[in-house]
Design a protein around this motif. Structure first.
Motif, PDB file in Angstrom:
ATOM      1  N   LEU A  29       0.946  -0.525   0.109  1.00 59.10           N
ATOM      2  CA  LEU A  29      -0.232   0.403   0.266  1.00 59.10           C
ATOM      3  C   LEU A  29       0.932   1.537   0.314  1.00 59.10           C
ATOM      4  CD1 LEU A  29      -2.468   2.034   0.291  1.00 59.10           C
ATOM      5  CD2 LEU A  29      -2.402   0.837   1.780  1.00 59.10           C
ATOM      6  N   ARG A  30       0.983   1.893  -1.068  1.00 60.25           N
ATOM      7  CA  ARG A  30       1.529   3.556  -1.217  1.00 60.25           C
ATOM      8  C   ARG A  30       0.892   4.325  -1.113  1.00 60.25           C
ATOM      9  NH1 ARG A  30       6.740   3.858  -3.056  1.00 60.25           N
ATOM     10  NH2 ARG A  30       6.845   1.911  -4.314  1.00 60.25           N
ATOM     11  N   LEU A  31       0.970   5.314  -0.431  1.00 68.01           N
ATOM     12  CA  LEU A  31       0.201   6.374  -0.043  1.00 68.01           C
ATOM     13  C   LEU A  31       1.349   7.564  -0.693  1.00 68.01           C
ATOM     14  CD1 LEU A  31      -0.849   5.833   4.168  1.00 68.01           C
ATOM     15  CD2 LEU A  31      -2.317   5.013   1.794  1.00 68.01           C
ATOM     16  N   ALA A  32       0.230   8.301  -0.929  1.00 69.76           N
ATOM     17  CA  ALA A  32       0.908   9.487  -1.454  1.00 69.76           C
ATOM     18  C   ALA A  32       1.043  10.222  -0.580  1.00 69.76           C
ATOM     19  CB  ALA A  32      -0.261   9.650  -3.157  1.00 69.76           C
ATOM     20  N   PRO A  39      17.226  14.046  -2.978  1.00 67.44           N
ATOM     21  CA  PRO A  39      17.173  13.759  -4.139  1.00 67.44           C
ATOM     22  C   PRO A  39      17.365  12.585  -4.801  1.00 67.44           C
ATOM     23  CG  PRO A  39      18.681  14.087  -2.347  1.00 67.44           C
ATOM     24  CD  PRO A  39      17.931  14.730  -1.744  1.00 67.44           C
ATOM     25  N   PHE A  40      17.031  11.568  -4.051  1.00 69.91           N
ATOM     26  CA  PHE A  40      17.845  10.494  -4.291  1.00 69.91           C
ATOM     27  C   PHE A  40      16.434   9.520  -4.340  1.00 69.91           C
ATOM     28  CE2 PHE A  40      18.145  10.813   0.398  1.00 69.91           C
ATOM     29  CZ  PHE A  40      17.399   9.386   0.450  1.00 69.91           C
ATOM     30  N   CYS A  41      15.170  10.413  -4.113  1.00 73.42           N
ATOM     31  CA  CYS A  41      14.047   9.607  -4.501  1.00 73.42           C
ATOM     32  C   CYS A  41      13.495   9.111  -5.361  1.00 73.42           C
ATOM     33  CB  CYS A  41      12.059  10.213  -3.723  1.00 73.42           C
ATOM     34  SG  CYS A  41      11.418   9.615  -3.164  1.00 73.42           S
ATOM     35  N   ASP A  42      13.099   6.731  -4.892  1.00 75.96           N
ATOM     36  CA  ASP A  42      12.680   6.474  -6.292  1.00 75.96           C
ATOM     37  C   ASP A  42      11.390   6.367  -6.491  1.00 75.96           C
ATOM     38  OD1 ASP A  42      12.077   4.778  -4.489  1.00 75.96           O
ATOM     39  OD2 ASP A  42      13.715   3.263  -5.159  1.00 75.96           O
ATOM     40  N   THR A  43      10.438   7.062  -5.800  1.00 77.22           N
ATOM     41  CA  THR A  43       8.541   6.993  -6.046  1.00 77.22           C
ATOM     42  C   THR A  43       8.397   8.388  -6.168  1.00 77.22           C
ATOM     43  OG1 THR A  43       8.512   6.444  -3.142  1.00 77.22           O
ATOM     44  CG2 THR A  43       8.137   4.556  -4.426  1.00 77.22           C
ATOM     45  N   ALA A  44       9.492  10.001  -6.008  1.00 79.86           N
ATOM     46  CA  ALA A  44       8.535  10.891  -6.322  1.00 79.86           C
ATOM     47  C   ALA A  44       7.119  11.376  -7.150  1.00 79.86           C
ATOM     48  CB  ALA A  44      10.068  11.936  -6.957  1.00 79.86           C
ATOM     49  N   ASN A  47       4.908  12.363  -4.666  1.00 77.05           N
ATOM     50  CA  ASN A  47       4.656  12.825  -3.810  1.00 77.05           C
ATOM     51  C   ASN A  47       4.286  14.441  -5.039  1.00 77.05           C
ATOM     52  OD1 ASN A  47       5.777  11.664  -1.986  1.00 77.05           O
ATOM     53  ND2 ASN A  47       7.669  11.748  -2.925  1.00 77.05           N
ATOM     54  N   LYS A  48       3.740  14.013  -6.292  1.00 74.09           N
ATOM     55  CA  LYS A  48       3.919  14.931  -6.988  1.00 74.09           C
ATOM     56  C   LYS A  48       2.100  14.854  -7.372  1.00 74.09           C
ATOM     57  CE  LYS A  48       8.151  15.263  -8.574  1.00 74.09           C
ATOM     58  NZ  LYS A  48       9.311  15.382  -9.910  1.00 74.09           N
ATOM     59  N   ASP A  49       1.765  15.969  -7.883  1.00 70.72           N
ATOM     60  CA  ASP A  49       0.414  15.758  -9.103  1.00 70.72           C
ATOM     61  C   ASP A  49      -0.525  14.942  -7.957  1.00 70.72           C
ATOM     62  OD1 ASP A  49       1.406  17.021 -11.045  1.00 70.72           O
ATOM     63  OD2 ASP A  49       1.975  15.169 -12.033  1.00 70.72           O
ATOM     64  N   LEU A  50      -0.383  15.701  -6.554  1.00 66.45           N
ATOM     65  CA  LEU A  50      -1.425  15.214  -5.247  1.00 66.45           C
ATOM     66  C   LEU A  50      -3.357  15.260  -6.103  1.00 66.45           C
ATOM     67  CD1 LEU A  50       0.503  15.616  -2.326  1.00 66.45           C
ATOM     68  CD2 LEU A  50       0.454  13.747  -3.766  1.00 66.45           C
ATOM     69  N   ASP A  51      -3.514  16.543  -6.742  1.00 70.13           N
ATOM     70  CA  ASP A  51      -4.961  16.628  -6.911  1.00 70.13           C
ATOM     71  C   ASP A  51      -5.573  15.385  -7.853  1.00 70.13           C
ATOM     72  OD1 ASP A  51      -5.205  18.616  -5.004  1.00 70.13           O
ATOM     73  OD2 ASP A  51      -5.043  19.987  -7.056  1.00 70.13           O
ATOM     74  N   SER A  52      -4.159  15.067  -8.774  1.00 74.64           N
ATOM     75  CA  SER A  52      -4.633  13.121  -9.503  1.00 74.64           C
ATOM     76  C   SER A  52      -4.864  12.065  -8.233  1.00 74.64           C
ATOM     77  CB  SER A  52      -3.534  13.217 -10.631  1.00 74.64           C
ATOM     78  OG  SER A  52      -2.609  13.104  -9.888  1.00 74.64           O
ATOM     79  N   GLN A  72       0.750 -10.147   4.067  1.00 71.85           N
ATOM     80  CA  GLN A  72       2.141  -9.328   4.748  1.00 71.85           C
ATOM     81  C   GLN A  72       1.507  -8.398   4.038  1.00 71.85           C
ATOM     82  OE1 GLN A  72       6.404 -12.660   5.464  1.00 71.85           O
ATOM     83  NE2 GLN A  72       5.927 -10.502   3.137  1.00 71.85           N
ATOM     84  N   LEU A  73       1.441  -6.717   4.326  1.00 77.36           N
ATOM     85  CA  LEU A  73       1.298  -5.882   4.496  1.00 77.36           C
ATOM     86  C   LEU A  73       2.210  -4.787   4.574  1.00 77.36           C
ATOM     87  CD1 LEU A  73      -1.045  -3.728   2.738  1.00 77.36           C
ATOM     88  CD2 LEU A  73      -1.814  -3.326   5.429  1.00 77.36           C
ATOM     89  N   LEU A  74       2.784  -4.118   3.195  1.00 77.89           N
ATOM     90  CA  LEU A  74       4.052  -3.386   3.864  1.00 77.89           C
ATOM     91  C   LEU A  74       3.412  -1.882   3.180  1.00 77.89           C
ATOM     92  CD1 LEU A  74       7.147  -4.285   2.760  1.00 77.89           C
ATOM     93  CD2 LEU A  74       6.547  -1.487   1.876  1.00 77.89           C
ATOM     94  N   ILE A  75       3.404  -0.962   4.341  1.00 79.28           N
ATOM     95  CA  ILE A  75       2.500   0.647   3.916  1.00 79.28           C
ATOM     96  C   ILE A  75       4.109   1.503   4.354  1.00 79.28           C
ATOM     97  CG2 ILE A  75       0.994   2.308   5.064  1.00 79.28           C
ATOM     98  CD1 ILE A  75       0.186  -0.372   6.440  1.00 79.28           C
ATOM     99  N   THR A  76       3.788   1.801   2.185  1.00 82.49           N
ATOM    100  CA  THR A  76       4.823   2.821   2.007  1.00 82.49           C
ATOM    101  C   THR A  76       4.594   4.151   1.724  1.00 82.49           C
ATOM    102  OG1 THR A  76       7.091   2.712   1.154  1.00 82.49           O
ATOM    103  CG2 THR A  76       5.673   1.463   0.206  1.00 82.49           C
ATOM    104  N   GLY A  77       5.393   4.949   1.425  1.00 83.26           N
ATOM    105  CA  GLY A  77       4.964   6.202   0.409  1.00 83.26           C
ATOM    106  C   GLY A  77       5.528   6.547  -1.402  1.00 83.26           C
ATOM    107  N   GLY A  78       5.898   7.878  -0.933  1.00 83.85           N
ATOM    108  CA  GLY A  78       5.267   8.968   0.002  1.00 83.85           C
ATOM    109  C   GLY A  78       6.323   8.776   1.393  1.00 83.85           C
ATOM    110  N   GLU A  79       5.273   9.263   2.614  1.00 81.58           N
ATOM    111  CA  GLU A  79       5.302   9.040   3.811  1.00 81.58           C
ATOM    112  C   GLU A  79       3.978   8.815   4.137  1.00 81.58           C
ATOM    113  OE1 GLU A  79       5.953   8.083   7.379  1.00 81.58           O
ATOM    114  OE2 GLU A  79       8.118   9.100   5.905  1.00 81.58           O
ATOM    115  N   PRO A  80       3.835   8.044   4.225  1.00 83.35           N
ATOM    116  CA  PRO A  80       3.227   7.586   5.159  1.00 83.35           C
ATOM    117  C   PRO A  80       2.080   7.804   6.384  1.00 83.35           C
ATOM    118  CG  PRO A  80       4.046   5.201   5.472  1.00 83.35           C
ATOM    119  CD  PRO A  80       4.435   6.916   4.933  1.00 83.35           C
ATOM    120  N   LEU A  81       3.065   8.429   7.546  1.00 82.00           N
ATOM    121  CA  LEU A  81       3.099   8.433   8.621  1.00 82.00           C
ATOM    122  C   LEU A  81       2.231  10.353   8.705  1.00 82.00           C
ATOM    123  CD1 LEU A  81       5.996   7.874  10.657  1.00 82.00           C
ATOM    124  CD2 LEU A  81       3.273   6.656  11.529  1.00 82.00           C
ATOM    125  N   ILE A  82       2.342  11.157   7.411  1.00 83.39           N
ATOM    126  CA  ILE A  82       1.708  11.908   7.460  1.00 83.39           C
ATOM    127  C   ILE A  82       0.128  11.957   7.500  1.00 83.39           C
ATOM    128  CG2 ILE A  82       3.233  13.437   6.449  1.00 83.39           C
ATOM    129  CD1 ILE A  82       1.975  13.488   3.320  1.00 83.39           C
TER     130      ILE A  82
END
Length: 224
Positions: A29-32, A39-44, A47-52, A72-82
């Motif tokens: 589960l990848r949250l936005a 600068p090294f983010c591989d899932t940037a 985090n962009k165009d959040l309206d979409s 097994q459920l892995l929750i990631t992002g983005g940053e899930p804690l926001i």
């Protein structure tokens, strides 16, 4: 009704260190959205165009998650804690629907983890100064938990690597005295092209500390 802003839900293999064995089938589960711009983010893109990005009801997100057979459920992002309030509700509901499911959260290390409950495993990033390339960052996850927590230090230079070894020495020595169940697990993750894995291996062996080398298995084999 609380909603989660979701980037994607899919299944693949677990590719990095944590409570799930590398290579094991896992629901992601990848949250936005994120509070950092690494600068090294591989899932940037998450985090962009959040309206979409869709705002899903908790029930809808859980329904999609439970379409997969894995426990097994892995929750990631983005940053899930926001999105922590909606995230906590999702965890409660997923647990209620599938009690055997184990849950792991991956977080960037800048936000406290203390008040999120029923999480089996945490992977808490720490980012080296050179890895961040001057982007402000402060490692502040609140209470570092027990041996169900991995601290994963991302290094972008040999100076970052030295800092990682120093942090590992401090954390491992503190928690071996504090927790009877074991120590916080510590991994070093080199940014490929910045620090060679063999340099990290040499530093780990020289340190005599129980540090794990983390490489992103899924990327090496071309998995999602």
């Amino acid at each position: 009704m609380k909603r989660l802003q979701v980037a994607e839900i899919f299944d693949s293999i677990s590719g990095e260190v944590g409570g799930f064995p590398q290579g094991s089938p896992t629901i992601f589960l990848r949250l936005a959205g994120c509070n950092l711009e690494c600068p090294f983010c591989d899932t940037a893109w998450a985090n962009k165009d959040l309206d979409s990005k869709p705002h899903m009801t908790i029930d809808h997100a859980v329904e999609i998650i439970l379409e997969y057979p894995w426990n097994q459920l892995l929750i990631t992002g983005g940053e899930p804690l926001i999105q922590r309030e909606a995230l906590q509700e999702l965890i409660f509901r997923a647990r209620g629907k599938r009690p055997k499911m184990r849950i792991q959260i991956e977080t960037n290390g800048s936000l406290p983890v203390d008040d999120v409950h029923l999480v089996d495993y945490w992977v808490v990033d720490c980012k080296g100064r050179d890895a961040m390339g001057g982007v402000p960052y402060s490692f502040n996850p609140g209470k570092i938990l027990d041996n169900n927590t991995w601290v994963k230090y991302l290094v972008g230079s040999e100076e970052d690597l030295d800092s990682a070894i120093g942090m590992a020495s401090m954390i491992l020595s503190q928690h071996s005295l504090t927790y009877t169940r074991g120590v916080v697990r510590f991994a070093i993750s080199p940014i490929i092209g910045k620090v060679a894995p063999e340099v990290v291996i040499k530093a780990i062996l020289s340190s005599s500390l129980p540090i794990t080398l983390n490489l992103q298995l899924h990327k090496f084999i071309g998995a999602r």
